[in-house]
Motif scaffolding. Structure first.
Motif, PDB file in Angstrom:
ATOM      1  N   THR A   1      -4.170   6.708  -2.742  1.00 27.99           N
ATOM      2  CA  THR A   1      -3.991   5.656  -1.585  1.00 27.99           C
ATOM      3  C   THR A   1      -3.770   5.009  -3.069  1.00 27.99           C
ATOM      4  OG1 THR A   1      -4.614   6.511   0.265  1.00 27.99           O
ATOM      5  CG2 THR A   1      -4.622   3.656  -0.102  1.00 27.99           C
TER       6      THR A   1
ATOM      7  N   VAL B   1       0.689  -1.028  -0.217  1.00 29.12           N
ATOM      8  CA  VAL B   1      -0.374   0.002   0.646  1.00 29.12           C
ATOM      9  C   VAL B   1       0.733   1.557  -0.249  1.00 29.12           C
ATOM     10  CG1 VAL B   1      -1.588   1.474   1.222  1.00 29.12           C
ATOM     11  CG2 VAL B   1      -2.207  -0.776   1.681  1.00 29.12           C
TER      12      VAL B   1
ATOM     13  N   ARG C   1      -2.814   0.491  -3.463  1.00 27.55           N
ATOM     14  CA  ARG C   1      -2.712  -0.989  -3.608  1.00 27.55           C
ATOM     15  C   ARG C   1      -2.349  -2.036  -4.699  1.00 27.55           C
ATOM     16  NH1 ARG C   1      -4.957  -6.101  -2.684  1.00 27.55           N
ATOM     17  NH2 ARG C   1      -7.279  -4.999  -2.807  1.00 27.55           N
TER      18      ARG C   1
END
Length: 417
Positions: free
Chosen positions: A226, A193, A228
């Motif tokens: 963000t 992440v 991932r």
């Protein structure tokens, strides 16, 4: 500076359906650590570029992309859900706008400019974008059609296959343009992440085309993302808090009632076989948008047309039809504005003068156009105008003066009741 007026549509919330992914093939690529080495073994600054290549290397994936406009009372969500074939450069997805019952109506009307009425499916194949509205035939927007029909097609053309994914206009396009600066958090399953930032003008590309242009730019406040990556180094999901972008929109008086703006993207079902979803290959009817549609500014007075199946959410482009059949609008007149005013006048555009010209055209229209209550009261118009200030020379002393010149071309039309 020219201005462009675009009409709004009323619409309904629609259900979004994932295209059926055929087969039960596994999506893994072997040992997670070994598979992810091609990405995680790269220098940190290169990992997102490597992740994009690893994602494409999976061959296929299902995806969901959302843009959520939040208010104190309810949210509106522009959602895209479908599948992508990276090898063929094709995609197919259901697209729609849904809103809570208490979402502000004025903000919802504005958002509907990029979300036409009813169910809509979008497919891409390289530079071509296909749109199917409800049970109608597919409309194929080739680059030639986009050039002919003009700026209003941008809301569709923006989704043509790009370098990152076969369906463009999502966070997948932004990730390879962002450089991670801090090591990611490693999860127990081997995924990573990353918390990164993007330039606001880059993040603004996630917005519908109608919202992407600001006269004074997007400022410098970074947008937080963000990202991932899965254990194999492929893009699994991304989210973005578009608060800095929303702040700039508020400064322009746009979406005042919206308090939060967030984007999200998720990929699943890597590598599962897909049927070739290119419209027409399964016998589905396909029309060339460049031949079937016309800019409303080019349509003769009195002609009728429909706009609901164009996929554009705008009255700038119409499908000409016989006025005896069901239609959305009827062209009253094509009018020109050409005004010269003394001095430097505070005139923003030519709309007021266009409205007066349209009023005259409405009064002169055949009485039969209004008979039977077919059309809503009044008229609507849209077009482009420019305002300039020039210096004139004159007078015995040769001191001259200033003039404000307002010019423009507009289309006046009636809408169905």
């Amino acid at each position: 500076m020219g201005t462009l007026r675009t009409a709004l549509h009323r619409g309904a919330a629609i259900a979004l359906l994932l295209p059926v992914i055929i087969g039960m093939a596994g999506c893994g690529t072997g040992d997670g650590a070994a598979a992810g080495e091609a990405v995680y073994g790269q220098p940190l600054a290169d990992q997102f570029q490597a992740a994009t290549e690893a994602t494409r290397g999976a061959g296929t994936a299902a995806f969901t992309s959302t843009l959520t406009y939040g208010t104190a009372s309810a949210d509106a969500v522009h959602e895209v859900a479908g599948s992508q074939d990276y090898a063929r450069g094709t995609s197919r997805a259901d697209v729609g706008l849904s809103a809570g019952r208490r979402f502000p109506e004025d903000a919802l009307e504005f958002l509907r400019k990029s979300a036409p009425d009813g169910r809509q499916t979008v497919a891409t194949a390289g530079d071509d974008v296909y749109v199917r509205h409800g049970g109608a035939a597919w409309l194929k927007y080739k680059p030639e059609a986009v050039n002919r029909l003009g700026e209003a097609t941008g809301v569709i053309a923006a989704h043509a296959a790009g370098d990152a994914a076969p369906y463009s206009g999502t966070l997948a396009d932004l990730v390879p343009r962002v450089i991670p600066r801090e090591k990611p958090e490693r999860r127990e399953d081997g995924s990573r992440v990353y918390r990164v930032t993007a330039l606001p003008e880059v993040a603004a590309e996630l917005l519908p085309r109608d919202l992407q242009r600001l006269p004074d730019g997007w400022g410098t406040e970074p947008v937080r993302l963000t990202v991932r990556l899965d254990p194999d180094g492929r893009l699994a999901s991304a989210t973005a808090d578009l608060a800095p972008v929303l702040k700039r929109l508020h400064e322009q008086g746009v979406l005042d009632g919206v308090t939060t703006l967030r984007a999200a993207y998720e990929l699943t079902a890597f590598g599962e076989p897909l049927k070739d979803g290119t419209p027409g290959k399964g016998g589905e009817p396909v029309e060339d948008a460049g031949e079937a549609l016309a800019p409303v500014t080019t349509v003769e007075d009195g002609r009728c047309g429909t706009t609901g199946d164009t996929g554009l959410g705008s009255e700038a482009i119409m499908r000409p039809v016989d006025c005896a059949v069901r239609h959305d609008l009827r062209v009253l007149a094509q009018v020109e504005v050409d005004q010269v005013l003394p001095g430097n006048q505070p005139v923003g555009n030519g709309d007021a003068y266009a409205e007066e010209e349209c009023r005259r055209a409405d009064a002169a229209a055949p009485e039969g156009w209004r008979r039977g209550g077919r059309y809503a009261d009044g008229f609507r118009f849209q077009g482009e105008s420019s305002v300039s200030v020039s210096v004139t020379m004159g007078g015995k002393a040769g001191t001259g003066g200033m003039e404000t010149v307002v010019t423009g071309s507009y289309t006046c039309f009636l809408t169905a009741a």
